[in-house]
Design a protein around this motif. Structure first.
Motif, PDB file in Angstrom:
ATOM      1  N   UNK A  48       0.601  -1.142  -0.270  1.00 10.55           N
ATOM      2  CA  UNK A  48       0.020  -0.233  -0.088  1.00 10.55           C
ATOM      3  C   UNK A  48       0.868   1.071  -0.353  1.00 10.55           C
ATOM      4  N   UNK A  49       1.444   1.201   0.868  1.00 12.84           N
ATOM      5  CA  UNK A  49       3.001   2.489   0.932  1.00 12.84           C
ATOM      6  C   UNK A  49       3.514   2.605  -0.670  1.00 12.84           C
ATOM      7  N   UNK A  50       3.845   1.111  -1.826  1.00 13.12           N
ATOM      8  CA  UNK A  50       4.539   1.533  -2.773  1.00 13.12           C
ATOM      9  C   UNK A  50       3.881   2.526  -3.893  1.00 13.12           C
ATOM     10  N   UNK A  51       2.561   1.451  -3.347  1.00 12.50           N
ATOM     11  CA  UNK A  51       1.386   2.125  -4.045  1.00 12.50           C
ATOM     12  C   UNK A  51       1.112   3.649  -3.841  1.00 12.50           C
ATOM     13  N   UNK A  52       1.123   4.161  -3.431  1.00 16.62           N
ATOM     14  CA  UNK A  52       1.165   5.708  -2.729  1.00 16.62           C
ATOM     15  C   UNK A  52       2.240   6.945  -2.966  1.00 16.62           C
ATOM     16  N   UNK A  53       3.200   5.831  -2.862  1.00 11.93           N
ATOM     17  CA  UNK A  53       4.560   6.719  -2.922  1.00 11.93           C
ATOM     18  C   UNK A  53       4.387   6.817  -4.609  1.00 11.93           C
ATOM     19  N   UNK A  54       4.512   5.727  -5.730  1.00 10.49           N
ATOM     20  CA  UNK A  54       4.905   5.843  -6.684  1.00 10.49           C
ATOM     21  C   UNK A  54       4.018   6.474  -7.637  1.00 10.49           C
ATOM     22  N   UNK A  55       2.268   6.376  -6.613  1.00 15.80           N
ATOM     23  CA  UNK A  55       1.026   7.208  -7.484  1.00 15.80           C
ATOM     24  C   UNK A  55       1.659   8.926  -7.477  1.00 15.80           C
ATOM     25  N   UNK A  56       2.334   9.115  -6.370  1.00 12.53           N
ATOM     26  CA  UNK A  56       2.622  10.676  -6.456  1.00 12.53           C
ATOM     27  C   UNK A  56       3.838  11.464  -7.619  1.00 12.53           C
ATOM     28  N   UNK A  57       4.561  10.175  -8.626  1.00 13.01           N
ATOM     29  CA  UNK A  57       4.724  10.850  -9.554  1.00 13.01           C
ATOM     30  C   UNK A  57       3.973  10.819 -11.046  1.00 13.01           C
ATOM     31  N   UNK A  58       3.488   9.657 -10.456  1.00 10.23           N
ATOM     32  CA  UNK A  58       2.698   9.715 -11.661  1.00 10.23           C
ATOM     33  C   UNK A  58       1.780  10.622 -12.248  1.00 10.23           C
ATOM     34  N   UNK A  59       1.230  11.080 -10.790  1.00  8.86           N
ATOM     35  CA  UNK A  59      -0.386  12.264 -10.819  1.00  8.86           C
ATOM     36  C   UNK A  59       0.774  13.675 -11.257  1.00  8.86           C
ATOM     37  N   UNK A  60       1.895  13.855 -10.839  1.00  7.64           N
ATOM     38  CA  UNK A  60       2.637  15.157 -10.809  1.00  7.64           C
ATOM     39  C   UNK A  60       2.602  14.544 -12.337  1.00  7.64           C
ATOM     40  N   UNK A  61       3.649  13.246 -13.261  1.00  5.64           N
ATOM     41  CA  UNK A  61       3.208  13.281 -14.374  1.00  5.64           C
ATOM     42  C   UNK A  61       1.827  13.766 -15.717  1.00  5.64           C
ATOM     43  N   UNK A  62       0.850  12.712 -14.807  1.00  8.48           N
ATOM     44  CA  UNK A  62       0.268  13.489 -15.847  1.00  8.48           C
ATOM     45  C   UNK A  62      -0.745  14.670 -15.736  1.00  8.48           C
ATOM     46  N   UNK A  63      -0.030  15.455 -15.418  1.00  7.48           N
ATOM     47  CA  UNK A  63      -0.804  16.446 -14.895  1.00  7.48           C
ATOM     48  C   UNK A  63      -0.165  17.498 -16.022  1.00  7.48           C
ATOM     49  N   UNK A  64       1.345  16.862 -15.641  1.00  8.38           N
ATOM     50  CA  UNK A  64       2.693  17.604 -16.756  1.00  8.38           C
ATOM     51  C   UNK A  64       1.879  17.542 -17.994  1.00  8.38           C
ATOM     52  N   UNK A  65       1.969  16.495 -18.698  1.00 10.46           N
ATOM     53  CA  UNK A  65       1.522  15.486 -19.862  1.00 10.46           C
ATOM     54  C   UNK A  65      -0.182  16.109 -20.097  1.00 10.46           C
ATOM     55  N   UNK A  66      -0.745  16.346 -19.801  1.00  4.84           N
ATOM     56  CA  UNK A  66      -2.317  16.975 -20.232  1.00  4.84           C
ATOM     57  C   UNK A  66      -1.552  18.053 -20.452  1.00  4.84           C
ATOM     58  N   UNK A  67      -1.220  19.399 -20.336  1.00  4.76           N
ATOM     59  CA  UNK A  67      -0.682  20.786 -20.542  1.00  4.76           C
ATOM     60  C   UNK A  67       0.336  20.186 -21.961  1.00  4.76           C
ATOM     61  N   UNK A  68       1.062  19.506 -21.755  1.00  7.51           N
ATOM     62  CA  UNK A  68       1.986  19.918 -22.923  1.00  7.51           C
ATOM     63  C   UNK A  68       1.114  19.021 -24.316  1.00  7.51           C
ATOM     64  N   UNK A  69      -0.211  18.285 -24.843  1.00 10.40           N
ATOM     65  CA  UNK A  69      -0.658  17.858 -25.158  1.00 10.40           C
ATOM     66  C   UNK A  69      -1.434  18.832 -25.330  1.00 10.40           C
ATOM     67  N   UNK A  70      -1.908  19.651 -24.337  1.00 10.28           N
ATOM     68  CA  UNK A  70      -3.343  20.394 -24.869  1.00 10.28           C
ATOM     69  C   UNK A  70      -2.107  21.461 -26.209  1.00 10.28           C
ATOM     70  N   UNK A  71      -1.064  21.916 -25.710  1.00 10.77           N
ATOM     71  CA  UNK A  71       0.567  22.791 -26.704  1.00 10.77           C
ATOM     72  C   UNK A  71       0.168  22.042 -28.011  1.00 10.77           C
ATOM     73  N   UNK A  72       0.606  21.176 -27.621  1.00 11.51           N
ATOM     74  CA  UNK A  72       0.986  19.905 -28.841  1.00 11.51           C
ATOM     75  C   UNK A  72      -0.199  19.956 -30.414  1.00 11.51           C
ATOM     76  N   UNK A  73      -1.501  19.612 -30.039  1.00  9.52           N
ATOM     77  CA  UNK A  73      -2.571  19.710 -30.361  1.00  9.52           C
ATOM     78  C   UNK A  73      -3.036  21.278 -31.247  1.00  9.52           C
ATOM     79  N   UNK A  74      -3.234  22.466 -30.617  1.00 11.94           N
ATOM     80  CA  UNK A  74      -3.063  23.628 -30.640  1.00 11.94           C
ATOM     81  C   UNK A  74      -1.918  23.799 -32.153  1.00 11.94           C
ATOM     82  N   UNK A  75      -0.508  23.445 -32.221  1.00 11.78           N
ATOM     83  CA  UNK A  75      -0.090  23.947 -33.506  1.00 11.78           C
ATOM     84  C   UNK A  75      -0.268  23.008 -34.583  1.00 11.78           C
ATOM     85  N   UNK A  76      -1.344  22.262 -34.798  1.00 13.03           N
ATOM     86  CA  UNK A  76      -2.141  21.592 -36.088  1.00 13.03           C
ATOM     87  C   UNK A  76      -2.867  22.845 -36.696  1.00 13.03           C
TER      88      UNK A  76
END
Length: 467
Positions: A48-76
């Motif tokens: 459970x501790x492993x799930x929560x700890x590594x989950x923090x990295x996923x959430x940070x990465x997911x949030x930043x990835x969403x922003x970069x995806x919006x910009x990437x589609x915009x330039x099309x």
């Protein structure tokens, strides 16, 4: 001409930067789901501790990835309006489904997973993280469906000067999609696995939370080995596919100007002379190219000169040979990193089996920079795929030079390129800072400022991670 060069540079930069986050999200959440499954099955708090700890990295990465995806589609729409008008009916449909189905699925169940700890039944909570994982994989599927149309256009008719979809089944059963999809997913699993492996190696060297990081590493080494083997086998399927669908890309990836011998050897390295259309100083492995191309140890591969003549007859005068050096070396860097990932995973599992992983100092030190190996392989694989298709933006249908926006000036593209680059730099700095902060904090340190922050997925916990 300047507009074309700048538009291509901007497309490359936005896509490569966005592609840093996508495979890590897919790989991390898959491994996190495995960890939470082990917690439910074994009922040991460490999982459970492993799930929560590594989950923090996923959430940070997911949030930043969403922003970069919006910009990437915009330039099309900004830089490639002619392309968008020509194939928007086909290209846009999978992207719309990805946003409306897969992305909303991910977002919904991420919320349920974050705030559902100890509030909903454990099996339902576990199902939510698996649904997030499935959602990320489905996102990759729909995006690759759009990209595969660019590589191998199917399921369309030309009406009023536009490509219009007339067979969604053909788009979804595109042979290119079904060789690219598993290759991309295995590459993503390797990215998530080696991120956890590298962070775990750093902490094992520091003698911090040894049991926690050793278990995290063991799970990730298994995933990394399976992913590495999957990359190799699915990569072979792609090579076989290229022989029928994009032989010019295959010839460029081998630096073959003239037809090969039969059986064809695979070139390890060579000196590519583009001006004189020659490749010298070859170091070759006999029979291997024939096997890659046909799954048997016989058969020749047509060279670029032969294929150029055929394409001129089919499409008219023009240079249909892609940038050979870039395609050639991108393929070798991609293949090389895949081999190293398999080797590192096998060594790690051997040391783990011998219960010596914490004593292998040199190996652990090498695993830290090995975090970047999957990123290198993913990036150069994408470069080989896209550059090897040139001069086409849609293979056989539309030249890249014909796809740019006619009313956007070089100065406007340069301004947006600089602006996006500054945004990306800021996002990268924030993400790296947060990652380092969480790594230093570790899985056991509890924030002091807020009682609720003892749960990293409570409001206080996420706020503290950001601080």
């Amino acid at each position: 001409m300047e507009e074309l060069i700048l538009a291509r540079i901007q497309f490359a930069s936005t896509t490569l930067f966005h592609f840093i986050f996508v495979p890590l999200s897919i790989g991390l959440v898959f491994i996190i789901a495995i960890m939470q499954t082990m917690y439910l099955v074994k009922k040991q708090e460490i999982y459970k501790k492993m799930t929560k700890f590594w989950g923090i990295f996923f959430l940070i990465n997911f949030a930043v990835g969403v922003v970069t995806g919006i910009i990437q589609e915009f330039q099309f729409g900004m830089n490639w309006s002619s392309y968008s008008r020509f194939v928007g009916d086909v290209f846009g449909a999978p992207l719309a489904i990805e946003a409306l189905l897969a992305f909303f699925m991910e977002s919904t169940f991420i919320g349920l997973w974050i705030f559902g700890w100890d509030k909903i039944p454990k099996r339902l909570h576990l199902a939510s993280i698996w649904l997030v994982s499935i959602g990320t994989i489905l996102s990759a599927f729909w995006i690759l469906a759009a990209n595969s149309f660019m590589q191998n256009p199917v399921g369309f008719v030309i009406q009023n000067g536009r490509a219009e979809m007339n067979d969604i089944v053909a788009v979804l059963t595109n042979p290119k999609l079904w060789v690219a999809f598993p290759h991309t997913i295995f590459g993503s699993f390797a990215t998530g696995a080696f991120f956890i492996i590298g962070v775990s190696a750093w902490n094992i060297l520091k003698k911090k939370d040894l049991e926690f990081y050793k278990r995290s590493m063991t799970i990730s080494l298994i995933v990394g080995l399976v992913a590495g083997l999957g990359i190799a086998f699915s990569g072979h399927s792609q090579a076989t596919y290229l022989m029928t669908a994009q032989p010019m890309k295959m010839a460029a990836a081998e630096g073959l100007w003239e037809d090969s011998a039969d059986p064809a050897p695979w070139t390890v390295i060579a000196n590519i002379d583009v001006d004189n259309k020659k490749s010298s100083g070859r170091i070759e492995i006999p029979y291997l190219l024939s096997y890659l191309a046909y799954s048997e140890f016989t058969g020749k591969v047509e060279g670029m000169n032969t294929l150029q003549e055929k394409l001129v007859e089919q499409h008219g005068e023009g240079n249909y040979i892609p940038p050979v050096k870039t395609t050639f070396w991108s393929f070798r860097i991609m293949a090389g990193t895949g081999g190293v990932l398999i080797l590192l995973s096998m060594l790690g599992l051997f040391f783990t089996w011998r219960k010596k992983i914490e004593k292998t100092t040199r190996y652990l030190k090498f695993l830290i920079p090995a975090i970047f190996l999957p990123y290198i392989g993913n990036s150069f694989g994408w470069i080989m795929s896209e550059i090897g298709r040139q001069p086409w933006v849609v293979n056989g249908l539309m030249l890249t030079a014909d796809g740019i926006s006619p009313n956007v000036s070089a100065g406007q593209i340069l301004f947006s390129f600089i602006s996006f680059s500054l945004i990306y730099t800021a996002l990268a700095i924030v993400m790296v800072y947060l990652f380092i902060k969480v790594i230093k904090q570790g899985p056991n340190e509890k924030p002091k400022e807020d009682i609720s922050a003892s749960d990293p997925f409570s409001a206080g916990g996420i706020t503290n991670a950001a601080k």
